[in-house]
Design an enzyme around this catalytic site. Structure first.
Site, PDB file in Angstrom:
ATOM      1  N   ASP A 169       0.843  -1.195   0.000  1.00  0.00           N
ATOM      2  CA  ASP A 169       0.000   0.000   0.000  1.00  0.00           C
ATOM      3  C   ASP A 169       0.881   1.249   0.000  1.00  0.00           C
ATOM      4  O   ASP A 169       2.064   1.212  -0.377  1.00  0.00           O
ATOM      5  CB  ASP A 169      -0.964  -0.061   1.207  1.00  0.00           C
ATOM      6  CG  ASP A 169      -2.275   0.663   0.968  1.00  0.00           C
ATOM      7  OD1 ASP A 169      -2.285   1.900   1.100  1.00  0.00           O
ATOM      8  OD2 ASP A 169      -3.285   0.017   0.639  1.00  0.00           O
ATOM      9  N   LYS A 223      -4.114  -0.765  -6.631  1.00  0.00           N
ATOM     10  CA  LYS A 223      -5.152  -0.097  -5.833  1.00  0.00           C
ATOM     11  C   LYS A 223      -5.068   1.388  -6.165  1.00  0.00           C
ATOM     12  O   LYS A 223      -4.019   2.009  -5.961  1.00  0.00           O
ATOM     13  CB  LYS A 223      -4.890  -0.351  -4.352  1.00  0.00           C
ATOM     14  CG  LYS A 223      -5.868   0.351  -3.408  1.00  0.00           C
ATOM     15  CD  LYS A 223      -5.626  -0.127  -1.982  1.00  0.00           C
ATOM     16  CE  LYS A 223      -6.384   0.660  -0.954  1.00  0.00           C
ATOM     17  NZ  LYS A 223      -6.011   0.265   0.419  1.00  0.00           N
ATOM     18  N   ASP A 234      -6.247   4.970  -5.296  1.00  0.00           N
ATOM     19  CA  ASP A 234      -6.828   5.685  -4.169  1.00  0.00           C
ATOM     20  C   ASP A 234      -7.128   7.145  -4.552  1.00  0.00           C
ATOM     21  O   ASP A 234      -6.651   7.644  -5.593  1.00  0.00           O
ATOM     22  CB  ASP A 234      -5.824   5.636  -3.002  1.00  0.00           C
ATOM     23  CG  ASP A 234      -6.492   5.647  -1.636  1.00  0.00           C
ATOM     24  OD1 ASP A 234      -7.645   6.072  -1.542  1.00  0.00           O
ATOM     25  OD2 ASP A 234      -5.821   5.248  -0.662  1.00  0.00           O
ATOM     26  N   ASP A 250     -12.689   2.246   5.200  1.00  0.00           N
ATOM     27  CA  ASP A 250     -11.512   2.050   6.057  1.00  0.00           C
ATOM     28  C   ASP A 250     -11.917   1.473   7.404  1.00  0.00           C
ATOM     29  O   ASP A 250     -11.061   1.100   8.202  1.00  0.00           O
ATOM     30  CB  ASP A 250     -10.779   3.385   6.274  1.00  0.00           C
ATOM     31  CG  ASP A 250      -9.796   3.668   5.149  1.00  0.00           C
ATOM     32  OD1 ASP A 250      -9.635   2.805   4.257  1.00  0.00           O
ATOM     33  OD2 ASP A 250      -9.187   4.755   5.148  1.00  0.00           O
TER      34      ASP A 250
HETATM   35  C1  DGJ Z   1      -6.927   5.401   2.248  1.00  0.00           C
HETATM   36  C2  DGJ Z   1      -7.323   3.987   1.968  1.00  0.00           C
HETATM   37  O1  DGJ Z   1      -8.680   3.804   2.203  1.00  0.00           O
HETATM   38  C3  DGJ Z   1      -6.493   3.052   2.811  1.00  0.00           C
HETATM   39  O2  DGJ Z   1      -6.888   1.732   2.595  1.00  0.00           O
HETATM   40  C4  DGJ Z   1      -5.041   3.249   2.487  1.00  0.00           C
HETATM   41  O3  DGJ Z   1      -4.783   2.855   1.166  1.00  0.00           O
HETATM   42  C5  DGJ Z   1      -4.645   4.702   2.696  1.00  0.00           C
HETATM   43  N1  DGJ Z   1      -5.516   5.589   1.987  1.00  0.00           N
HETATM   44  C6  DGJ Z   1      -3.225   4.949   2.262  1.00  0.00           C
HETATM   45  O4  DGJ Z   1      -2.871   6.244   2.312  1.00  0.00           O
END
Ligand code: DGJ
Length: 725
Positions: free
Chosen positions: A368, A478, A480, A550
């Site tokens: 991540d 992923k 974001d 989250d």
């Molecule tokens: C927000 C995401 O929802 C988390 O899972 C993680 O990837 C963080 N950002 C990382 O900054």
């Protein structure tokens, strides 16, 4: 034929498995919405054509005369602004004279098999032309030269109609679109409940249901993204509608930017509903000959309750929206480093995670946030997408080789639309950040938003990402998005086009996602936005799964996942077992199993008992993979209505297996609990995995199963299978 035109009554009829929809061309080319509801054999609904005329100084069309028809109360198919229809309007276009009166009238139609895609926007698709039929209705404002096409596609086997609108400037002068919604539906009643999904960061998509009241009620986002707070989903349900019974109309906008979904109950107690791009801070300059297309709305009607509406959305999204390799191919079971390490990792730690995870049966490690630039916390480096070798010694290829050597696939995190003020990219190109001239832009999580409306900005990030992805064995990304958009303006747009910024930003993101997913077709893309802040159907067109929240606490996830399931399938719902300790690992697993399933914890810290539990969960994950993704969902006990528990059931398409999950929020001692199952085959015999009892589907659905004392402490849970014998 799902779509027919009847010359005698001048009506169009759109028939699906669950619904009929009737449009009438009235005198002077007014387009009226006569009916949307349960299937009927008729092609005309006389009762719906006319409505009370003396609403409040209601005005008449001078050609038709004051004979009973007034735009003030007529059931307009696409209500416009300024020509005596005083309700919330779907369309307002400012013309060369500066007024915003917009009055489009019918000019013709076309019906054809299949479904057109919408230029620049994601939308649902027909797998082959026979699956869908499309109606294009043409309308024109003769005074301004504005031409409108209303698109309707019927997916008759699903009970789905999709709609969008195209505007074309057929004049030789500029037109300015001020609002252009994707759909307008006119109900002859306001005796309806409005259901929507509301929340905030870490509490996304909680279900709200309330009766419509006179006036306008709206849910919207002005955050630049669909957002955590309101989801672009609305349903209208008859007062008596529950999970299994009653009329329900579901609407979901295939869009990730500012949206509005507004219902107005007027003085006749009828209701107009419109859904589309939020008109606040929106405008579009339409030059002569130019087109503008709205995003698509997916509409579902059923008279079998909220549960059936959800199942229709789920089937439709799994088959006609999600695309690419992982639409059907099994997705790798992953462990994500975020909650395991946050920013505190190096190559050795990640390899250790992979080694331990592999022993438990996990298939992919996702690295991540924190691998690039000089990022050791959230204060820097977004925009500098080259590997931080102080942290990943030997570089990315070496790390991936080591992870692959453990028998694990590898995934990586990006936040492409963002830029840190402390980054090489910002120092070189401060104008790449979204900002208004002369104002210091707002800051969120120490970052600005990149101006993705600009092709050159996107090219810069594409090149950086290409260099990493093309040269490394990456199986998963992923994507974001961790702040909302303020100070909305682009350095490259002229003043008269600044109102286009928000929509152009969204189009830029779609263009980028399209590039990414077509250039790297083997990669599994999961989108995310500070948890579930951009959980919408448009994202599903690029990423078959979206991180739901989250918040990984199993009890809080019940509400989030129940709400999300109103229109999104379990195949899309990113759900992980984390170290959040309010419940044991079994309950965390049982809740995450109702989603994509994965882990987000330090596997080295698990006890032996927990490791055994994980191995068992991995086995169950494989055993139930298809059932959970493609089965039919029945929400039996809702955490919003019951303070003690939540219960859901998933039934395989062939009804040979059902999975019943019971999660106890608060244990009620001595309670006698009989629960009726749903969706089984009455004639099949099923074995209860908990008791060994063999009973007919009829018995299980009519007499029920005894769950007294099952999952009998706070935070406990139980999964019971019913297999055909
Ligand atoms: C927000 C995401 O929802 C988390 O899972 C993680 O990837 C963080 N950002 C990382 O900054």
């Amino acid at each position: 034929m799902p779509i027919s035109y009847f010359e005698k009554t001048k009506t169009f009829k759109l028939d699906s498995k669950t619904s009929s929809y009737i449009i009438k061309i009235y005198d002077e080319g007014y387009i009226l919405n006569l009916y949307y509801g349960a299937t009927i054999p008729d092609s005309y609904v006389p009762a719906r054509e006319k409505r009370p005329t003396n609403a409040s100084f209601s005005l008449a069309n001078p050609v038709i005369g004051e004979n009973g028809f007034t735009p003030d109360t007529a059931p307009m198919e696409y209500g416009c602004n300024g020509a005596a229809d005083f309700r919330i309007s779907a369309l307002e276009v400012r013309n060369r004279n500066g007024d915003g009166v917009t009055d489009v009238r019918y000019t013709g139609y076309k019906i054809y098999s299949g479904k057109p895609q919408i230029p620049g926007l994601p939308s649902s698709y027909a797998n082959d032309v026979s699956e869908a039929e499309t109606l294009e209705l043409y309308a024109e404002d003769k005074v301004t030269g504005l031409e409108i096409t209303l698109f309707y596609t019927v997916f008759s086997e699903y009970g789905v109609i999709t709609r969008h609108v195209r505007a074309h400037n057929g004049s030789d002068k500029n037109l300015e679109i001020e609002r252009i919604y994707s759909c307008c539906v006119d109900y002859p009643t306001s005796e309806l409940d409005m259901i929507s999904l509301c929340g905030r960061y870490s509490r996304e998509r909680n279900v709200e249901r309330h009766p419509l009241v006179p006036g306008i009620q709206e849910i919207s986002s002005k955050r630049g993204a669909s957002g955590h707070v309101r989801n672009p989903f609305v349903a209208f349900a008859s007062k008596n509608a529950d999970e299994e019974h009653g009329d329900v109309y579901g609407f979901n906008l295939v869009y990730s930017g500012n949206f509005s979904a507004a219902a107005e109950c007027d003085l006749n107690r009828t209701t107009r509903f419109i859904m589309g791009i939020d008109p606040t801070d929106f405008g579009w300059l339409l030059e002569p000959g130019a087109d503008f297309c709205t995003p698509e709305v997916v509409m579902v009607y059923t008279d079998n309750g909220v549960g059936e509406m959800s199942r229709i959305f789920h089937r439709f999204y799994n088959n006609n929206l999600i695309r690419g390799r992982y639409k059907t191919e099994k997705r790798p079971l992953l462990i994500n480093s975020w909650e395991a390490a946050f920013f505190d990792f190096d190559d050795d730690k990640l390899v250790d995670f992979a080694k331990e995870a592999k022993k438990l049966g996990i298939e992919m490690l996702v690295m991540d946030d924190g691998w690039f630039g000089k990022r050791i916390n959230d204060r820097s480096s977004l925009g500098d997408w080259s590997v931080n070798e102080d942290r990943l010694h030997g570089g990315l290829s070496s790390l991936i080789e080591r992870i692959n050597a453990e028998g694990m696939k590898f995934g990586i995190w990006y936040e492409p639309e963002m830029i840190s003020p402390d980054s090489e990219l910002y120092r070189a190109h401060p104008d790449y950040a979204v900002r208004v001239k002369g104002r210091e832009p707002m800051i969120g999580r120490h970052q600005y938003v990149l101006d993705f409306s600009r092709g050159d900005v996107r090219e810069n990030i594409k090149k950086q990402m290409y260099d990493v992805i093309a040269n490394n064995k990456i199986d998963y990304i992923k994507w974001d998005f961790n702040r909302n958009i303020s100070d909305a303006a682009s350095a490259q747009l002229p003043p008269e086009r600044q109102k286009e910024f928000f929509h152009r930003f969204v189009l830029g993101t779609y263009e980028f996602m399209d590039w990414l997913t077509t250039t790297f077709q083997g990669i599994l893309l999961e989108t995310c936005s500070g948890g579930g802040g951009r959980f919408d159907p448009a994202m599903l067109a690029y990423s078959p799964q979206i991180w739901a929240s989250d918040n990984t606490d199993a009890i809080e996830r019940l509400a989030i996942q129940f709400g999300t399931s109103l229109c999104y399938p379990a195949s899309a719902v990113g759900a992980h077992v984390s170290a959040a300790k309010r419940t044991g690992i079994q309950t965390r697993g049982n809740v995450a199993m109702w989603g994509t399933f994965g882990y987000e914890l330090d596997p080295r810290k698990l006890t032996e008992d927990e490791k055994n539990a994980v191995r068992e969960q991995v086995r169950e994950y494989h055993e139930n993979y298809d059932l959970i993704r493609n089965g039919d969902l029945y929400r039996l006990v809702s955490p919003f209505e019951n303070r003690y528990r939540a219960i859901w059931e998933i039934v395989s398409a062939d009804k040979t297996r059902a999975m019943l999950t019971i999660v106890t929020k608060l244990f009620e001692n001595g309670e006698y609990l009989i629960l009726k199952l749903r969706g089984l085959d009455e004639r099949k015999m099923y074995k209860n995995s908990l008791t060994g009892d063999v009973c007919s589907g009829a018995l299980l659905m009519k007499a029920g199963v005894n769950l007294s004392g099952v999952a009998n402490w706070d935070g406990s849970s139980k999964v019971i299978y019913f297999d055909e014998v």
